[in-house]
Design a protein around this motif. Structure first.
Motif, PDB file in Angstrom:
ATOM      1  N   VAL A 235     -20.358 -26.290  -7.600  1.00 41.08           N
ATOM      2  CA  VAL A 235     -20.864 -25.045  -8.195  1.00 41.08           C
ATOM      3  C   VAL A 235     -20.646 -24.964  -9.703  1.00 41.08           C
ATOM      4  O   VAL A 235     -21.331 -24.192 -10.380  1.00 41.08           O
ATOM      5  N   LYS A 236     -19.691 -25.722 -10.250  1.00 38.77           N
ATOM      6  CA  LYS A 236     -19.426 -25.671 -11.681  1.00 38.77           C
ATOM      7  C   LYS A 236     -19.393 -27.096 -12.227  1.00 38.77           C
ATOM      8  O   LYS A 236     -18.761 -27.976 -11.640  1.00 38.77           O
ATOM      9  N   LEU A 237     -20.082 -27.305 -13.364  1.00 37.62           N
ATOM     10  CA  LEU A 237     -20.196 -28.643 -13.933  1.00 37.62           C
ATOM     11  C   LEU A 237     -19.751 -28.620 -15.388  1.00 37.62           C
ATOM     12  O   LEU A 237     -20.152 -27.728 -16.145  1.00 37.62           O
ATOM     13  N   GLY A 238     -18.930 -29.592 -15.767  1.00 36.67           N
ATOM     14  CA  GLY A 238     -18.429 -29.693 -17.133  1.00 36.67           C
ATOM     15  C   GLY A 238     -18.793 -31.013 -17.764  1.00 36.67           C
ATOM     16  O   GLY A 238     -19.687 -31.730 -17.302  1.00 36.67           O
ATOM     17  N   ALA A 239     -18.090 -31.356 -18.834  1.00 39.99           N
ATOM     18  CA  ALA A 239     -18.389 -32.578 -19.572  1.00 39.99           C
ATOM     19  C   ALA A 239     -18.152 -33.823 -18.722  1.00 39.99           C
ATOM     20  O   ALA A 239     -18.959 -34.748 -18.720  1.00 39.99           O
ATOM     21  N   ASN A 240     -17.034 -33.858 -18.018  1.00 37.20           N
ATOM     22  CA  ASN A 240     -16.714 -35.029 -17.191  1.00 37.20           C
ATOM     23  C   ASN A 240     -16.068 -34.628 -15.871  1.00 37.20           C
ATOM     24  O   ASN A 240     -15.334 -35.392 -15.266  1.00 37.20           O
ATOM     25  N   TYR A 241     -16.361 -33.405 -15.426  1.00 40.54           N
ATOM     26  CA  TYR A 241     -15.780 -32.941 -14.174  1.00 40.54           C
ATOM     27  C   TYR A 241     -16.720 -31.952 -13.490  1.00 40.54           C
ATOM     28  O   TYR A 241     -17.637 -31.411 -14.097  1.00 40.54           O
ATOM     29  N   MET A 242     -16.445 -31.716 -12.209  1.00 38.56           N
ATOM     30  CA  MET A 242     -17.212 -30.747 -11.421  1.00 38.56           C
ATOM     31  C   MET A 242     -16.261 -30.060 -10.451  1.00 38.56           C
ATOM     32  O   MET A 242     -15.264 -30.652 -10.019  1.00 38.56           O
ATOM     33  N   ILE A 243     -16.559 -28.811 -10.126  1.00 36.62           N
ATOM     34  CA  ILE A 243     -15.713 -28.001  -9.246  1.00 36.62           C
ATOM     35  C   ILE A 243     -16.572 -27.516  -8.085  1.00 36.62           C
ATOM     36  O   ILE A 243     -17.708 -27.077  -8.282  1.00 36.62           O
ATOM     37  N   ASP A 244     -16.024 -27.592  -6.865  1.00 42.88           N
ATOM     38  CA  ASP A 244     -16.803 -27.179  -5.700  1.00 42.88           C
ATOM     39  C   ASP A 244     -16.421 -25.774  -5.242  1.00 42.88           C
ATOM     40  O   ASP A 244     -15.592 -25.095  -5.857  1.00 42.88           O
ATOM     41  N   THR A 245     -17.030 -25.320  -4.154  1.00 41.65           N
ATOM     42  CA  THR A 245     -16.833 -23.956  -3.666  1.00 41.65           C
ATOM     43  C   THR A 245     -15.415 -23.709  -3.168  1.00 41.65           C
ATOM     44  O   THR A 245     -15.005 -22.557  -3.018  1.00 41.65           O
ATOM     45  N   GLN A 246     -14.662 -24.780  -2.904  1.00 41.45           N
ATOM     46  CA  GLN A 246     -13.275 -24.654  -2.467  1.00 41.45           C
ATOM     47  C   GLN A 246     -12.294 -24.685  -3.636  1.00 41.45           C
ATOM     48  O   GLN A 246     -11.087 -24.572  -3.430  1.00 41.45           O
ATOM     49  N   GLY A 247     -12.811 -24.853  -4.846  1.00 38.78           N
ATOM     50  CA  GLY A 247     -11.938 -24.938  -6.017  1.00 38.78           C
ATOM     51  C   GLY A 247     -11.375 -26.327  -6.254  1.00 38.78           C
ATOM     52  O   GLY A 247     -10.475 -26.506  -7.075  1.00 38.78           O
ATOM     53  N   ARG A 248     -11.920 -27.323  -5.563  1.00 34.79           N
ATOM     54  CA  ARG A 248     -11.482 -28.703  -5.800  1.00 34.79           C
ATOM     55  C   ARG A 248     -12.188 -29.255  -7.025  1.00 34.79           C
ATOM     56  O   ARG A 248     -13.353 -28.929  -7.271  1.00 34.79           O
ATOM     57  N   ILE A 249     -11.485 -30.099  -7.781  1.00 33.06           N
ATOM     58  CA  ILE A 249     -12.065 -30.664  -8.997  1.00 33.06           C
ATOM     59  C   ILE A 249     -12.200 -32.174  -8.839  1.00 33.06           C
ATOM     60  O   ILE A 249     -11.306 -32.858  -8.322  1.00 33.06           O
ATOM     61  N   PHE A 250     -13.341 -32.686  -9.287  1.00 38.95           N
ATOM     62  CA  PHE A 250     -13.640 -34.115  -9.244  1.00 38.95           C
ATOM     63  C   PHE A 250     -13.991 -34.554 -10.668  1.00 38.95           C
ATOM     64  O   PHE A 250     -14.813 -33.911 -11.335  1.00 38.95           O
ATOM     65  N   VAL A 251     -13.361 -35.620 -11.119  1.00 42.04           N
ATOM     66  CA  VAL A 251     -13.463 -36.044 -12.513  1.00 42.04           C
ATOM     67  C   VAL A 251     -14.135 -37.406 -12.594  1.00 42.04           C
ATOM     68  O   VAL A 251     -13.921 -38.275 -11.738  1.00 42.04           O
ATOM     69  N   VAL A 252     -14.976 -37.593 -13.627  1.00 43.54           N
ATOM     70  CA  VAL A 252     -15.648 -38.867 -13.889  1.00 43.54           C
ATOM     71  C   VAL A 252     -14.985 -39.515 -15.101  1.00 43.54           C
ATOM     72  O   VAL A 252     -14.915 -38.900 -16.167  1.00 43.54           O
ATOM     73  N   ASP A 253     -14.488 -40.745 -14.952  1.00 49.78           N
ATOM     74  CA  ASP A 253     -13.835 -41.397 -16.081  1.00 49.78           C
ATOM     75  C   ASP A 253     -14.853 -42.113 -16.962  1.00 49.78           C
ATOM     76  O   ASP A 253     -16.065 -42.069 -16.710  1.00 49.78           O
TER      77      ASP A 253
END
Length: 275
Positions: A235-253
């Motif tokens: 649901v949320k997208l940043g420069a090198n990360y994304m956040i899902d509906t559960q509040g988990r964050i996934f990062v791209v190196d």
């Protein structure tokens, strides 16, 4: 063109080794590094005071803050009250100057009458329509050293760009291009990407719900996804990360690899994203 190096930066926060940042509703500012780790080093920025947010900079309380390649934050003494446009590593101020931020956290004010005609903006690139009554459009890129270039890419008409992403774009014919850290542009005709629907800094999601990442060298790939990620729940997208509906964050190196990270904060409260 005049090039003015604005030096004399001073340290703004703790030694946060970050490539990007996100500001929560309560002002807590988290940082990420190029290896895909996320940190809370006690940084605090009031989100309602943020005027503009880029990938490696933000403007808050009329001050520009930059992030260098080692994650240090710096604040500048010059006041910035208004900007006209922004990307990940640049913005155009109200004097129509291009302000670029290099990988070491320095920023440069670049003057060119072309910038007044800039009309569409990606992460490290933008287009300029030099003549209002003519269809011609020029492509400019900004590299990690803070330099800009006007490029002519074989078989590319910049007027055909329909999706302006972070370090990539897509044309009306469906061809996806990447822009690497040196400012070079590469067509990815060998990769059959569907229409881009969600754009992040170094990643995107297409209409088939496939998640692609872009390395700093300009490689486009379908990465190995972390076990817990559900692309439809992002649901949320940043420069090198994304956040899902559960509040988990996934990062791209920087290589385009993906990781899930955990931190003791409710990331659904993220208010300002670095993009």
């Amino acid at each position: 063109m005049k090039n003015f190096l604005l030096a004399g930066a001073m340290l703004l926060s703790f030694n946060a080794f970050s490539q990007s940042y996100l500001v929560l509703n309560n002002g807590v500012t988290l940082t990420t590094d190029k290896s895909g780790f996320i940190y809370d080093f006690g940084n605090f920025i009031l989100p309602y005071k943020v005027l503009a947010n880029g990938g490696n900079f933000l403007i808050a309380e009329e001050r520009l803050s930059t992030v260098d390649e080692n994650g240090f934050f710096y604040t500048k003494s010059d006041k910035i009250k208004k900007i006209k446009a922004k990307g990940q590593n640049y913005f155009i101020n109200d004097d129509n100057d291009l302000v670029t931020i290099d990988s070491k956290g320095f920023f440069y004010v670049l003057e060119d009458k072309a910038f007044k005609k800039a009309n569409n903006f990606g992460g490290n690139f933008f287009t300029v329509k030099p003549e209002d009554k003519k269809p011609a459009v020029d492509l400019y890129t900004v590299n990690s050293n803070g330099n800009y270039f006007k490029l002519k890419v074989d078989h590319l008409n910049p007027a055909d760009i329909t999706v302006f992403g972070g370090t990539y774009f897509q044309t009306k014919s469906g061809v996806t291009y990447t822009v690497n850290k040196d400012g070079f542009v590469y067509p990815k005709t060998e990769v059959k990407v569907k229409a881009i629907k969600k754009t992040g800094g170094n990643f995107f999601i297409d209409s088939d719900n496939l998640l692609y990442t872009v390395s700093e060298e300009g490689f486009l790939m379908l990465p190995v996804l972390p076990a817990n990620i559900k692309v439809s729940e992002i649901v949320k997208l940043g420069a090198n990360y994304m956040i899902d509906t559960q509040g988990r964050i996934f990062v791209v190196d920087k290589t385009g690899a993906m990781y899930e990270r955990t931190i003791d904060h409710d990331l659904l409260n993220a208010k300002v994203l670095s993009f």
